[in-house]
Motif scaffolding. Structure first.
Motif, short mmCIF file in Angstrom:
data_model
loop_
_atom_site.label_atom_id
_atom_site.label_comp_id
_atom_site.label_asym_id
_atom_site.label_seq_id
_atom_site.Cartn_x
_atom_site.Cartn_y
_atom_site.Cartn_z
N PRO A 40 0.76 -1.22 -0.03
CA PRO A 40 0.07 0.10 0.21
C PRO A 40 0.74 1.19 -0.09
CG PRO A 40 -0.88 -1.40 1.52
CD PRO A 40 0.46 -2.16 1.00
N GLY A 44 1.01 3.82 -3.19
CA GLY A 44 0.54 5.27 -2.76
C GLY A 44 1.55 6.08 -3.40
N ARG A 48 0.41 7.25 -7.07
CA ARG A 48 -0.24 8.58 -6.66
C ARG A 48 -1.82 8.81 -7.22
NH1 ARG A 48 4.67 12.77 -6.69
NH2 ARG A 48 4.89 12.14 -9.02
N VAL A 49 -2.71 7.81 -7.27
CA VAL A 49 -3.73 7.94 -7.75
C VAL A 49 -4.98 8.29 -6.81
CG1 VAL A 49 -3.54 6.55 -9.79
CG2 VAL A 49 -4.10 5.41 -7.92
N GLY A 50 -4.71 7.94 -5.47
CA GLY A 50 -5.78 8.46 -4.71
C GLY A 50 -6.70 7.41 -4.19
N GLU A 51 -6.54 6.20 -4.93
CA GLU A 51 -7.28 4.91 -4.53
C GLU A 51 -6.42 4.14 -3.59
OE1 GLU A 51 -10.35 4.05 -5.24
OE2 GLU A 51 -10.67 5.84 -6.18
N ALA A 52 -7.03 3.66 -2.40
CA ALA A 52 -6.15 2.70 -1.65
C ALA A 52 -5.87 1.71 -2.31
CB ALA A 52 -7.14 2.61 -0.23
N ALA A 53 -4.73 0.82 -2.04
CA ALA A 53 -4.44 -0.43 -2.94
C ALA A 53 -5.20 -1.42 -2.48
CB ALA A 53 -2.65 -0.63 -2.42
N PRO B 393 -4.63 8.26 -0.74
CA PRO B 393 -5.88 8.13 -0.58
C PRO B 393 -6.58 9.30 0.28
CG PRO B 393 -4.81 5.95 -0.07
CD PRO B 393 -3.79 6.93 -0.16
N ALA B 396 -6.56 12.48 -1.55
CA ALA B 396 -7.16 12.51 -2.73
C ALA B 396 -8.92 12.78 -2.11
CB ALA B 396 -7.28 10.98 -3.38
#
Lengths: 430, 440
Positions: A40, A44, A48-53, B393, B396
């Motif tokens: 995770p 991150g 760097r997409v903002g969704e949690a792994a 996250p 975001a």
């Protein structure tokens, strides 16, 4: 046992997690020691997409007798907490594999809300000592086998599947996008991009495609061989790197999709005139800049082979050494690399790689982030074009396709022209 | 204050990530990570203090990986001879740390035996650090490897006996090993106290903060004989050990086994924490100190900064263990602490800290990361001190985040550390307000 200064690949579980995190609707359960859940954090910082792994740790430990820690219960809890997950993948760390724990014979319950039972992929072939890339390749095949049902009809118009790099690949998304742009130009639609961004629906409709284009052979090999054996889907394996490689790949797609060769060739010429700048760069530079310049290349499989071919044939550099760390692909790699260099080698110890690079006395080093040090010590320019690479660009730049060839031309122009100027300065020339 | 146990899976950065940091911070130490490909990859992928933008992998000649082949476990002694060969290359090796966890054990490596062999071959101290060794209370913290290493270093400190009681100055300088932290170039002063004081901790942060704390103690009349990590001081019967970090249970136990007196007090984080720490350490060392007026004046000096964080709602979802003292300080400073996540909570060791937490602070032991995210979404705190897996996250989702490592790196000990903590938070809020004011 070996004493190393660094490693090029992670363990098998890391490869499985990379593939699982690339797909949509897949959640991975990592059976590992409590201190092994680094995916995770890495996801991150790299993506760097903002969704949690989409990864949950199932801690293995002496004290973990109750939940969390009980694998069957942890799997059930993942189904409960991630109702939109259509597939659950189980990856086991090397410590978990070494501890000899068996995978419990468990079936997943229906997830609430969707009333569907997610598929469970257990990766039973995992073994301690297996490396990241090989495991990623096998995991992708397993996931595709789990989703393909029956014999869907071939699409009415020519389509292909793109098998590219998983997450953490350098500019992975950009590579797919460039390949898709070029295929669109020759009139071929992309049926599915695998694994990056593919969901269960895309995996199920893979057999509809007329051909499979392997952008990143190290991960797509097994899966495309399975599709070839099972559904007779042809494969295009030429690395789409450099103008010549891209042209060859497009012509091969044209053949498999029954396209008019003249139309394909016309598109290639148009692209060569407008987008592909590598041949233009090679003609524009005075021969002294490029001729006799030695380059050492090291990396995975697709990138060193593609770059090696392009640099040797299209640019006219002398590839003094070209190596891979993927020891399980040794024969294949040497077969291809021997067509453009006499210095092909397979090695996964960074110190040995550095020694090979040094022995080649190159003017330019193209490699992974681990080769930066040797390039520095030799005082020659370095291009980190092969994975694993540092850096997490927000905007990916492709290395594949015609646009990629221009990126390569820019990179070469930057380092070779600069080093020539510096050399001239050293010799006291104006 | 309420303590709940969520029995979840917390987001904790693997303790092993600290191996490369240790190789950098302990000059003279050769760190050998013994394990499989997995351990080597982990250490290489997560170098240094983690932040949302992990620094690129760096290579340190003092960090090596002994990658074992699962098919062919090594013969006994092979590891030691390889390490002995390798240790000869980087000059000035003064200590060998074998980081060997469960994988090495499962493959039949007797790390303690190999370490003894390395020590004999190189005539240097060699210690085993097990990142997977169970703790008294269950759970993992990202700072566990530092804590275990400190325990090993305490074990390496020269023994001190009752007969040495009157010698309270620094031990003879040996030069090199861990030098330069404390005492270097400092003028020797005649002892003013009954017992020598040794500081324990600060491995995760800059060494300067331990020096500041020593200066703070000196102001109260307590001379610090040394610090671990640092130039290893004599440690044994009669030594007063002052612990700086809340996760050092194992190191404190080693010191206690040697007969040292470990001071049970607050961690020197925040104004009141530092005051209690200085007062209690001084008391244990036989010096009467009163920090009340000093603490009062520091609180007054911090008035302007406090007003900038007063009423701000803070959620602690960190993984370092330092969140508890940090939450205690910030609650005292006027912030509203919504929740403190503690992947591991050693309630006995941290009894003074837990008691000092304000009545409105909730501690969640073994928090589940998904639960934490849900609660953060619900509570919409002003700032989240977030572990690396949650950081991106949460940003975001529009939350303002700071990494617990930012606080550690800023140096949070002592009165000066209290100021730095408040400044860091004030800066964070200020920057967020500036960015939010932009019309995008």
């Amino acid at each position: 046992m070996r004493l190393l200064r660094g490693v090029y690949e992670g363990p098998g579980s890391h490869g499985i997690l990379r593939v699982a995190a690339s797909l949509r609707g897949v959640h991975a359960v990592l059976r590992a020691l409590p201190g092994e859940g680094y995916f995770p954090a890495l996801y991150g910082s790299r993506e760097r997409v903002g969704e949690a792994a989409p990864v949950t740790l199932s801690p293995l430990g002496e004290e973990a007798k109750e939940s969390p820690g009980d694998l069957a219960r942890d799997l059930a809890s993942v189904v409960r907490r991630h109702p939109r997950a259509e597939t659950i993948v189980l990856a086991r760390s090397e410590a978990a594999l070494l501890s000899g724990e068996n995978v419990p014979a468990t079936s997943l319950a229906e997830s609430l809300g969707t009333a569907k039972t997610p598929r469970l992929v257990t990766c039973s072939w995992e073994a301690p000592g297996m490396r990241e890339t090989e495991a990623a390749e096998l995991a992708l095949e397993d996931l595709i086998r789990a989703h393909v049902r029956g014999r869907p009809e071939r699409s009415p118009y020519p389509t292909v599947n793109l098998f590219g790099p998983p997450v953490f690949g350098p500019s992975a998304g950009a590579e797919y996008a460039e390949a898709e742009r070029l295929l669109d130009l020759i009139g071929v639609e992309v049926n599915a991009r695998v694994p990056l961004g593919a969901g269960a629906a895309e995996l199920a409709r893979l057999p509809r495609a007329w051909a499979n284009v392997l952008l990143y052979r190290e991960v797509g090999e097994s899966a495309t061989l399975y599709l070839q054996d099972e559904f007779g889907t042809g494969r295009v394996t030429t690395p789409m790197i450099g103008a010549a490689g891209t042209g060859a790949a497009l012509r091969a797609v044209g053949e498999l999709c029954d396209l008019d060769p003249k139309t394909v060739q016309r598109t290639i010429w148009t692209e060569l005139a407008h987008t592909a700048k590598l041949p233009w760069y090679a003609r524009l530079e005075p021969p002294e800049v490029l001729q006799g310049r030695r380059v050492a290349i090291f990396g995975d499989f697709t990138y060193p082979l593609g770059l090696g071919y392009a640099l040797a044939r299209e640019v006219g550099l002398e590839v003094a050494a070209c190596g891979t760390y993927l020891t399980h692909l040794e024969r294949d790699f040497l077969f291809h690399a021997n067509t453009f260099t006499e210095g092909a080698f397979v090695e996964d110890d960074p110190a040995e790689v550095a020694a090979r690079v040094e022995a080649a006395s190159p003017d330019l080093v193209v490699g992974t982030h681990l080769e930066e040090e040797v390039a520095d010590s030799l005082g020659v320019p370095f291009l980190p074009l092969c994975p694993p690479a540092k850096g997490t660009p927000f905007v990916g730049r492709p290395l594949m396709g015609y646009a990629g060839s221009s990126v390569l031309a820019d990179a070469l122009d930057g380092v070779l022209t600069r080093s020539r100027k510096e050399a001239a300065k050293d010799q006291g020339q104006p | 204050m309420t303590i709940l146990n969520e029995s979840g899976i917390p987001d904790v950065l693997p303790p092993l990530h600290a191996a490369s940091g240790l190789a950098e911070r302990l000059p003279g130490a050769l760190v050998v990570v013994v394990g499989t490909q997995a351990e080597a990859h982990l250490v290489q992928s997560l170098p240094g203090a983690p932040s949302p933008n992990l620094p690129g992998p760096t290579r340190n000649p003092r960090l090596m990986f002994a990658v074992l082949d699962p098919e062919r476990p090594p013969q006994q002694g092979l590891l030691a001879s390889r390490i002995a060969e390798a240790a000869a290359r980087p000059r000035g090796t003064e200590l060998v740390l074998l980081v060997a966890g469960r994988s090495a054990r499962l493959l039949g490596v007797d790390a303690a035996f190999e370490a003894r062999l390395v020590a004999r071959k190189l005539e240097l101290p060699a210690e085993v650090v097990d990142p997977d060794a169970p703790h008294e209370s269950p759970g993992t913290l990202s700072t566990d490897l530092e804590a275990r290493t400190l325990a090993a270093l305490v074990d390496l400190c020269p023994e001190r006996r009752t007969s040495d009681l009157l010698e309270t100055g620094s031990p003879a300088k040996r030069g090199g090993l861990f030098g330069g932290l404390l005492g270097r170039g400092r003028e020797e002063r005649p002892g003013t106290q009954g017992h020598p004081v040794v500081l324990l901790g600060g491995a995760s942060s800059s060494p300067g903060s331990a020096r500041e704390l020593a200066a703070e103690l000196l102001r109260a009349g307590v001379e610090v004989a040394g610090a671990v990590p640092g130039e290893l001081p004599a440690l044994g019967e009669g030594t007063v050990v002052a612990v700086l970090d809340p996760n050092l249970t194992a190191a404190a136990q080693v010191a206690e086994r040697r007969g040292a007196r470990v001071v049970r007090t607050l961690m020197p984080v925040g104004v009141d924490g530092t005051a209690r720490f200085v007062q209690d350490v001084a008391g244990e060392a036989g010096v009467r100190a009163n920090e009340v007026s000093r603490a009062r004046s520091v609180w007054e000096e911090l008035g302007a900064l406090r007003s900038r964080i007063r009423g701000k709602r803070i959620f602690f979802a960190g993984d370092t263990g330092v969140e508890i003292p940090l939450a205690r300080f910030l609650a005292d400073a006027g912030a509203v602490v919504l929740e403190v996540g503690a992947p591991r909570l050693d309630r006995r060791f941290l009894a003074p800290e837990v008691q000092a937490l304000g009545p409105d602070v909730d501690v969640v032991v073994s928090p589940d990361w998904r639960g934490q995210m849900e609660r953060i979404e619900e509570a919409r705190p002003d700032v989240v001190v977030a572990s690396p897996g949650l950081y991106v996250p949460l940003v975001a989702r529009g939350h303002l985040c700071r990494s617990p490592w930012d606080f550690l790196e800023a140096g949070l000990y002592g009165y000066a550390g209290a100021r730095r903590v408040l400044e860091l938070l004030a800066r964070t809020f200020e920057r967020a307000e500036t960015l939010d004011a932009l019309n995008l």
